[in-house]
Design a protein around this motif. Structure first.
Motif, mmCIF file in Angstrom:
data_model
loop_
_atom_site.group_PDB
_atom_site.id
_atom_site.type_symbol
_atom_site.label_atom_id
_atom_site.label_comp_id
_atom_site.label_asym_id
_atom_site.label_seq_id
_atom_site.Cartn_x
_atom_site.Cartn_y
_atom_site.Cartn_z
ATOM 1 N N ALA A 53 0.833 -1.204 0.000
ATOM 2 C CA ALA A 53 0.000 0.000 0.000
ATOM 3 C C ALA A 53 0.868 1.256 0.000
ATOM 4 O O ALA A 53 0.582 2.218 -0.720
ATOM 5 C CB ALA A 53 -0.930 -0.006 1.208
ATOM 6 N N ARG A 54 1.952 1.245 0.797
ATOM 7 C CA ARG A 54 2.864 2.394 0.810
ATOM 8 C C ARG A 54 3.473 2.618 -0.574
ATOM 9 O O ARG A 54 3.565 3.760 -1.046
ATOM 10 C CB ARG A 54 3.987 2.171 1.828
ATOM 11 N N ALA A 55 3.885 1.542 -1.217
ATOM 12 C CA ALA A 55 4.484 1.657 -2.548
ATOM 13 C C ALA A 55 3.470 2.193 -3.553
ATOM 14 O O ALA A 55 3.805 3.035 -4.401
ATOM 15 C CB ALA A 55 5.027 0.298 -3.000
ATOM 16 N N ALA A 60 1.401 6.734 -6.749
ATOM 17 C CA ALA A 60 0.287 7.599 -7.152
ATOM 18 C C ALA A 60 0.490 9.050 -6.728
ATOM 19 O O ALA A 60 0.105 9.965 -7.455
ATOM 20 C CB ALA A 60 -1.014 7.068 -6.558
ATOM 21 N N LEU A 61 1.085 9.246 -5.546
ATOM 22 C CA LEU A 61 1.205 10.594 -4.999
ATOM 23 C C LEU A 61 2.581 11.224 -5.205
ATOM 24 O O LEU A 61 2.750 12.415 -4.962
ATOM 25 C CB LEU A 61 0.898 10.580 -3.492
ATOM 26 N N GLY A 62 3.528 10.423 -5.592
ATOM 27 C CA GLY A 62 4.884 10.940 -5.762
ATOM 28 C C GLY A 62 5.740 10.824 -4.513
ATOM 29 O O GLY A 62 6.937 11.044 -4.556
ATOM 30 N N SER A 63 5.113 10.494 -3.381
ATOM 31 C CA SER A 63 5.875 10.256 -2.147
ATOM 32 C C SER A 63 5.021 9.404 -1.216
ATOM 33 O O SER A 63 3.796 9.389 -1.322
ATOM 34 C CB SER A 63 6.241 11.576 -1.459
ATOM 35 N N ALA A 64 5.692 8.729 -0.311
ATOM 36 C CA ALA A 64 4.979 7.883 0.647
ATOM 37 C C ALA A 64 4.404 8.752 1.756
ATOM 38 O O ALA A 64 4.936 9.823 2.056
ATOM 39 C CB ALA A 64 5.934 6.850 1.232
ATOM 40 N N PRO A 65 3.317 8.316 2.368
ATOM 41 C CA PRO A 65 2.765 9.077 3.484
ATOM 42 C C PRO A 65 3.733 9.108 4.659
ATOM 43 O O PRO A 65 4.500 8.168 4.861
ATOM 44 C CB PRO A 65 1.483 8.329 3.859
ATOM 45 N N SER A 66 3.684 10.166 5.425
ATOM 46 C CA SER A 66 4.549 10.290 6.598
ATOM 47 C C SER A 66 4.100 9.306 7.674
ATOM 48 O O SER A 66 2.953 8.839 7.657
ATOM 49 C CB SER A 66 4.472 11.709 7.153
ATOM 50 N N PRO A 67 4.986 8.997 8.616
ATOM 51 C CA PRO A 67 4.571 8.139 9.735
ATOM 52 C C PRO A 67 3.369 8.720 10.489
ATOM 53 O O PRO A 67 2.496 7.978 10.944
ATOM 54 C CB PRO A 67 5.807 8.086 10.628
#
Length: 92
Positions: A53-55, A60-67
């Protein structure tokens, strides 16, 4: 008993509850336990799903969500699960 079968010892109360649950679901205790074992992800499977999901989000967003964003999302999902009558689920 076939070579690929085993038995599981549980209390009488647990057996009786499993029998009631199985009857309510139109199955047997064996079917109920086998369905649970096959349909419930392990911690490793949850972790793998979370990484996928992170990948996907990073793609899709250009970066992974923050912790912090992940923690907020996890808390929301847990609240929604509790509101729907589901117990807390282990999160990866």
């Amino acid at each position: 008993m076939a070579a690929d079968e085993t038995s599981i010892k549980v209390s009488t109360a647990a057996r009786d509850r499993l029998a009631q649950l199985a009857a309510e679901h139109g199955t047997t205790i064996r079917g109920l336990v086998e369905d649970l074992a096959q349909s419930t992800p392990t911690q490793a499977e949850y972790a793998e799903r979370a990484e996928l999901a992170r990948a996907e989000l990073a793609s899709a967003l250009g970066s992974a969500p923050s912790p912090e964003a992940e923690a907020k999302a996890r808390a929301l999902l847990e609240r929604l699960g509790a509101a729907a009558g589901h117990g807390p689920r282990a999160a990866a």
